[in-house]
Structures are given as structure tokens and as C-alpha cells.
Design a protein around this motif. Structure first.
Motif, PDB file in Angstrom:
ATOM      1  N   GLY A 172       3.270  -5.598   1.512  1.00  0.00           N
ATOM      2  CA  GLY A 172       4.295  -5.545   2.552  1.00  0.00           C
ATOM      3  C   GLY A 172       5.710  -5.545   1.998  1.00  0.00           C
ATOM      4  N   GLN A 173       5.830  -5.263   0.697  1.00  0.00           N
ATOM      5  CA  GLN A 173       7.152  -5.252   0.068  1.00  0.00           C
ATOM      6  C   GLN A 173       7.066  -4.557  -1.284  1.00  0.00           C
ATOM      7  N   PHE A 174       8.230  -4.149  -1.764  1.00  0.00           N
ATOM      8  CA  PHE A 174       8.312  -3.606  -3.112  1.00  0.00           C
ATOM      9  C   PHE A 174       8.207  -4.764  -4.095  1.00  0.00           C
ATOM     10  N   PRO A 175       7.660  -4.531  -5.271  1.00  0.00           N
ATOM     11  CA  PRO A 175       7.690  -5.599  -6.277  1.00  0.00           C
ATOM     12  C   PRO A 175       9.139  -5.860  -6.693  1.00  0.00           C
ATOM     13  N   PRO A 176       9.462  -7.097  -7.065  1.00  0.00           N
ATOM     14  CA  PRO A 176      10.861  -7.436  -7.398  1.00  0.00           C
ATOM     15  C   PRO A 176      11.264  -6.964  -8.798  1.00  0.00           C
ATOM     16  N   MET A 188      -0.943  -4.034   9.335  1.00  0.00           N
ATOM     17  CA  MET A 188       0.436  -3.581   9.326  1.00  0.00           C
ATOM     18  C   MET A 188       1.193  -4.289  10.454  1.00  0.00           C
ATOM     19  N   ARG A 189       2.455  -4.583  10.179  1.00  0.00           N
ATOM     20  CA  ARG A 189       3.287  -5.257  11.169  1.00  0.00           C
ATOM     21  C   ARG A 189       3.520  -4.351  12.367  1.00  0.00           C
ATOM     22  N   ILE A 190       3.717  -4.958  13.529  1.00  0.00           N
ATOM     23  CA  ILE A 190       3.982  -4.138  14.696  1.00  0.00           C
ATOM     24  C   ILE A 190       5.417  -3.632  14.662  1.00  0.00           C
ATOM     25  N   THR A 191       5.627  -2.530  15.336  1.00  0.00           N
ATOM     26  CA  THR A 191       6.898  -1.817  15.287  1.00  0.00           C
ATOM     27  C   THR A 191       8.082  -2.700  15.640  1.00  0.00           C
ATOM     28  N   SER A 192       7.950  -3.519  16.673  1.00  0.00           N
ATOM     29  CA  SER A 192       9.083  -4.359  17.087  1.00  0.00           C
ATOM     30  C   SER A 192       9.456  -5.374  16.005  1.00  0.00           C
ATOM     31  N   GLU A 193       8.474  -5.895  15.276  1.00  0.00           N
ATOM     32  CA  GLU A 193       8.759  -6.832  14.182  1.00  0.00           C
ATOM     33  C   GLU A 193       9.487  -6.127  13.042  1.00  0.00           C
ATOM     34  N   VAL A 194       9.057  -4.923  12.733  1.00  0.00           N
ATOM     35  CA  VAL A 194       9.699  -4.142  11.674  1.00  0.00           C
ATOM     36  C   VAL A 194      11.143  -3.855  12.060  1.00  0.00           C
ATOM     37  N   LEU A 195      11.347  -3.433  13.307  1.00  0.00           N
ATOM     38  CA  LEU A 195      12.698  -3.117  13.773  1.00  0.00           C
ATOM     39  C   LEU A 195      13.596  -4.352  13.723  1.00  0.00           C
ATOM     40  N   GLN A 196      13.088  -5.483  14.168  1.00  0.00           N
ATOM     41  CA  GLN A 196      13.879  -6.722  14.139  1.00  0.00           C
ATOM     42  C   GLN A 196      14.227  -7.107  12.701  1.00  0.00           C
ATOM     43  N   SER A 197      13.283  -7.013  11.799  1.00  0.00           N
ATOM     44  CA  SER A 197      13.516  -7.324  10.392  1.00  0.00           C
ATOM     45  C   SER A 197      14.555  -6.373   9.807  1.00  0.00           C
ATOM     46  N   PHE A 198      14.420  -5.091  10.128  1.00  0.00           N
ATOM     47  CA  PHE A 198      15.362  -4.096   9.634  1.00  0.00           C
ATOM     48  C   PHE A 198      16.779  -4.384  10.143  1.00  0.00           C
ATOM     49  N   GLU A 199      16.909  -4.677  11.426  1.00  0.00           N
ATOM     50  CA  GLU A 199      18.233  -4.952  11.995  1.00  0.00           C
ATOM     51  C   GLU A 199      18.865  -6.181  11.343  1.00  0.00           C
ATOM     52  N   VAL A 236       7.918   1.773   8.397  1.00  0.00           N
ATOM     53  CA  VAL A 236       7.856   0.474   7.720  1.00  0.00           C
ATOM     54  C   VAL A 236       8.519   0.544   6.348  1.00  0.00           C
ATOM     55  N   LEU A 237       8.359   1.674   5.672  1.00  0.00           N
ATOM     56  CA  LEU A 237       8.926   1.844   4.340  1.00  0.00           C
ATOM     57  C   LEU A 237      10.446   1.652   4.347  1.00  0.00           C
ATOM     58  N   ILE A 238      11.104   2.033   5.424  1.00  0.00           N
ATOM     59  CA  ILE A 238      12.560   1.880   5.514  1.00  0.00           C
ATOM     60  C   ILE A 238      12.939   0.407   5.407  1.00  0.00           C
ATOM     61  N   ASP A 239      12.264  -0.439   6.144  1.00  0.00           N
ATOM     62  CA  ASP A 239      12.552  -1.875   6.098  1.00  0.00           C
ATOM     63  C   ASP A 239      12.290  -2.428   4.698  1.00  0.00           C
ATOM     64  N   MET A 240      11.175  -2.045   4.093  1.00  0.00           N
ATOM     65  CA  MET A 240      10.860  -2.529   2.746  1.00  0.00           C
ATOM     66  C   MET A 240      11.909  -2.033   1.738  1.00  0.00           C
ATOM     67  N   HIS A 241      12.343  -0.799   1.887  1.00  0.00           N
ATOM     68  CA  HIS A 241      13.321  -0.203   0.981  1.00  0.00           C
ATOM     69  C   HIS A 241      14.662  -0.930   1.081  1.00  0.00           C
ATOM     70  N   TYR A 242      15.118  -1.197   2.292  1.00  0.00           N
ATOM     71  CA  TYR A 242      16.390  -1.907   2.470  1.00  0.00           C
ATOM     72  C   TYR A 242      16.319  -3.304   1.861  1.00  0.00           C
ATOM     73  N   LYS A 243      15.223  -3.992   2.053  1.00  0.00           N
ATOM     74  CA  LYS A 243      15.077  -5.338   1.482  1.00  0.00           C
ATOM     75  C   LYS A 243      15.060  -5.286  -0.047  1.00  0.00           C
ATOM     76  N   HIS A 244      14.394  -4.289  -0.587  1.00  0.00           N
ATOM     77  CA  HIS A 244      14.309  -4.164  -2.042  1.00  0.00           C
ATOM     78  C   HIS A 244      15.700  -3.996  -2.663  1.00  0.00           C
ATOM     79  N   HIS A 245      16.574  -3.257  -2.009  1.00  0.00           N
ATOM     80  CA  HIS A 245      17.896  -2.992  -2.576  1.00  0.00           C
ATOM     81  C   HIS A 245      18.830  -4.205  -2.541  1.00  0.00           C
TER      82      HIS A 245
END
Length: 180
Positions: A88-92, A1-12, A158-167
Motif C-alpha cells: 500500500g506504499q512505495f518502499p522508503p 485495496m482501500r476504498i475510493t473515498s479513503e484514498v481521496l481523503q488521504s490524497f487531499e 490509488v497510485l497517485i496517493d502513494m506517489h504523493y506520499k513517497h515524494h
């Protein structure tokens, strides 16, 4: 699993993109719906904000608090949940949930409401990241997601970052329908 800081940076980075997209849209664009079964772009934004604040982040906090909402740490993900987190992501693919008063988000009142909501999620994500960095997630309990099974505090984060990317897929589709 990605580390928290990487997830936060990706989310931002995702949130910056969502705010940038908002700058190209007017309220008419945000409220336009292809039909009654579809969400508008504004409703999609409201969904992202509300799901992060009132489901994902709240469940992450419950896991760390080991309160009555949690299940034992040995509880498992579903097969779909395992697949999602391994990738590490939702299917497209498009996920369609039937319209309902409980699930369908209300349209936004203004663009400012959406910007402020996204900023609030970023602030809460930063707080959650600092807490997750301070505790041992392996000792936290889990909360079951309706489709993905039992997730611990870090997985909800982590799910939050994946969810935002999926949308982003939905945003592109809805923007393509503007003016139709």
C-alpha cells in the motif's frame, strides 16, 4: 485495496501538507538545485502535478473507456507492482531517474502555478473518485506501467496517493539542502 473515498481523503491530506510547505518557501527555495542532476523542490512539485494529470489520471480514464491503449483485464502486475500494492506504499528508498528532456520537469514560473496545479489535481481526483464509485472496476481493462505492470483504473487512482506520499521523503531531503 482501500476504498475510493479513503484514498481521496488521504490524497487531499497530502495536498494540504504540500500547500502548507509551499507557504514556508520562497521562489529562490523552489528553484535551488544541489547540482544539475538533482531536481529543485519546484521541479518535484511540477512532477507530482504533471504525473497525476497526464499519466495516472489519464490512464485510469483509458482503463474505464476500454480504448485502444488498454491491455486485457487478465494482464498482470510485475513482481515490484504486486509488492507495492500489497504494501500500500512505495518502499522508503530513493528512486533516481537519469536527467532527460522527456522526464525532467521544467521549473515552476511561480508559487501560484504550483498551488493552482495541485488544486487542479484535487478536482480531477474528486471527479475520478465519483466515476470509480459508479462503475465496476473489475470490468475495466488495464494499462501497463513501465515498472509496475498492468494496472486497472482504481490502481492508477490509488497510485497517485502513494506517489504523493513517497515524494515527502524527497521534499524533506531537498529542504535539508536549502542554503547549501
Amino acid at each position: 485495496m482501500r476504498i475510493t473515498s479513503e484514498v481521496l481523503q488521504s490524497f487531499e491530506t497530502s495536498v494540504k501538507k504540500y500547500v502548507g510547505e509551499l507557504n514556508t518557501l520562497d521562489m529562490e527555495d523552489l528553484l535551488q538545485k544541489e547540482n544539475e542532476e538533482e531536481w529543485s523542490i519546484g521541479q518535484m512539485y511540477m512532477h507530482l502535478i504533471q504525473s497525476a494529470l497526464f499519466m495516472h489520471l489519464r490512464n485510469s480514464e483509458h482503463c474505464l473507456a476500454n480504448n485502444e491503449n488498454t491491455v486485457h483485464a487478465d494482464a498482470e502486475k510485475t513482481e515490484l507492482g504486486r509488492t507495492l500494492f500489497e504494501a500500500g506504499q512505495f518502499p522508503p528508498i530513493r528512486v533516481k531517474v537519469p536527467a532527460s528532456p522527456q522526464y525532467t520537469p521544467q521549473p515552476p514560473e511561480s508559487k501560484q502555478q504550483l498551488v493552482e496545479g495541485l488544486q487542479q489535481v484535487v478536482q480531477q481526483m474528486r471527479r475520478a473518485a465519483s466515476v470509480l464509485d459508479e462503475v465496476s472496476v473489475s470490468t475495466s481493462r488495464k494499462i501497463s506501467h513501465p515498472r509496475f505492470g498492468a494496472l486497472n483504473a482504481e490502481e492508477w487512482f490509488v497510485l497517485i496517493d502513494m506517489h504523493y506520499k513517497h515524494h515527502f521523503l524527497q521534499l524533506d531531503r531537498l529542504k535539508g539542502n536549502l542554503g547549501n
